[in-house]
Design an enzyme around this catalytic site. Sequence first.
Site, mmCIF file in Angstrom:
data_model
loop_
_atom_site.group_PDB
_atom_site.id
_atom_site.type_symbol
_atom_site.label_atom_id
_atom_site.label_comp_id
_atom_site.label_asym_id
_atom_site.label_seq_id
_atom_site.Cartn_x
_atom_site.Cartn_y
_atom_site.Cartn_z
ATOM 1 N N GLN A 1 0.825 -1.204 0.000
ATOM 2 C CA GLN A 1 0.000 0.000 0.000
ATOM 3 C C GLN A 1 0.863 1.260 0.000
ATOM 4 O OE1 GLN A 1 -2.416 -1.322 3.520
ATOM 5 N NE2 GLN A 1 -4.080 -0.413 2.356
ATOM 6 N N GLY A 2 0.512 2.201 -0.851
ATOM 7 C CA GLY A 2 1.227 3.477 -0.909
ATOM 8 C C GLY A 2 0.293 4.642 -0.676
ATOM 9 N N SER B 1 -0.508 6.402 2.908
ATOM 10 C CA SER B 1 -0.149 7.403 3.916
ATOM 11 C C SER B 1 1.207 8.047 3.650
ATOM 12 C CB SER B 1 -0.134 6.761 5.308
ATOM 13 O OG SER B 1 -1.411 6.303 5.674
ATOM 14 N N SER C 1 1.972 -1.390 4.298
ATOM 15 C CA SER C 1 1.828 -2.791 4.690
ATOM 16 C C SER C 1 2.554 -3.699 3.704
ATOM 17 C CB SER C 1 0.348 -3.181 4.741
ATOM 18 O OG SER C 1 -0.376 -2.336 5.591
ATOM 19 N N GLU D 1 -11.353 -1.901 1.317
ATOM 20 C CA GLU D 1 -10.587 -2.007 2.556
ATOM 21 C C GLU D 1 -11.478 -1.923 3.784
ATOM 22 O OE1 GLU D 1 -6.414 -0.140 4.154
ATOM 23 O OE2 GLU D 1 -7.863 1.255 3.310
ATOM 24 N N ASN E 1 -10.733 5.427 13.155
ATOM 25 C CA ASN E 1 -12.155 5.396 13.495
ATOM 26 C C ASN E 1 -12.725 6.785 13.756
ATOM 27 O OD1 ASN E 1 -12.021 2.677 13.173
ATOM 28 N ND2 ASN E 1 -12.593 2.133 15.266
ATOM 29 N N GLU E 2 -11.872 7.711 14.178
ATOM 30 C CA GLU E 2 -12.352 9.079 14.377
ATOM 31 C C GLU E 2 -12.804 9.674 13.038
ATOM 32 O OE1 GLU E 2 -9.929 7.933 17.778
ATOM 33 O OE2 GLU E 2 -9.579 7.851 15.624
#
Length: 388
Positions: free
Chosen positions: A125-126, A128, A162, A245, A370-371
């Site tokens: 995954q790219g 963040s 990841s 996701e 989750n926020e």
Amino acid sequence: MDLEFSPKEQEFRQEVRSWLEANVPATPLPSMDTEEGFRLHQEWEKKLFDARWAVVSWPKAYGGREAGLTEWLIFEEEYYRAGAPGRVSQNGIFLFAPTVFEFGSQEQQDRYLPKMASGEEIWVQGWSEPEAGSDLANVRSRADRDDERGGWVLNGQKIWSSRGTYGHRLFGLFRTDPESKRHHGLTYFMVDLASAGVTVRPIPQLDGEPGFAEVFLDDVFVPDADVLGGPGEGWKIMIATTGSERGLNLRSPGRFLAPADRLLALYRERGNGDQVLRDAAVQAWMDAEAYRLFTFGTVTKLLDGGQIGADSSINKVFWSQMDVELHATALKLLGGYGELDEGSPDAVDGARWLDGFLFALGGPIYAGTNEIQRNTIAERILGLPRAK
């Protein structure tokens, strides 16, 4: 609603169960976040692929069985029930592949999907960046046009990637319009991590294993053939990937049903009649079953032509909190034994509960905190005004 499985689906379940019982390794594989474990998990993926179990819902041309979504969920239930190895290829087959099927060219599908399904190429995954976590619209890594070579030159940094330490290819967003802001001017790229200019720096987790990595890109050339969709379409395509996701694909019910059953067995063995822990164990089992039913409802919606949309945010908050609470209850039942790692001769069940708990702690953070998901739920589902 008819919750009974058809004779064909029951036959499929038995076929899956029989193959897994005959082929799941008797001794658990080493962690996929170690060099040896990564290699052994790749070998397991190849074994699944050769038997056409790696991607059961995919077209036969790419190694699948063209199974329906219900059969895929059945496979997942049986897979976790059998205690089969974790899927080192999950970033590719569960998250990225649906996006390739929807937006990729025929050439891209033919080039990438077979190697993805067999585990030959593991995708990273790219998303963040240091200043763009859950707020992906703040992406600053850039891609500059190179007409002479027919492609793009990428510069920037990705973090919390990841499978990045040992993976082979990266999918992610880069800003192709330097004047753009937020979700405009972004393009979706596929990057070979063996390319000149790529530096991968492992990030150790709580257990010391490098399950994540930083990826630095310094003048990395990517040809036009590795752009997914078109320039400037990155945000739209990214939304499709994050829907997978947070919604149906990444966390199938089977992943929680199996530990919920194990938790009840653990309570029977060690609960000593504790009413508080009994209620917590039963609640965890009920939550896992509720998640299963919710997922089958989602499948019904998709089969009727609907879409997941913002509902995926509800889904993500629920399963991530459930995972933490389920494993926390297990550790309370184990007492001091729950603190022993897999190297201890007194560790219970190979310290699976401790390992699962440490991994579950990341659930409320990855795939969008989750926020952030609660903000999405408030604004897009409940219709509440945006916070100022």
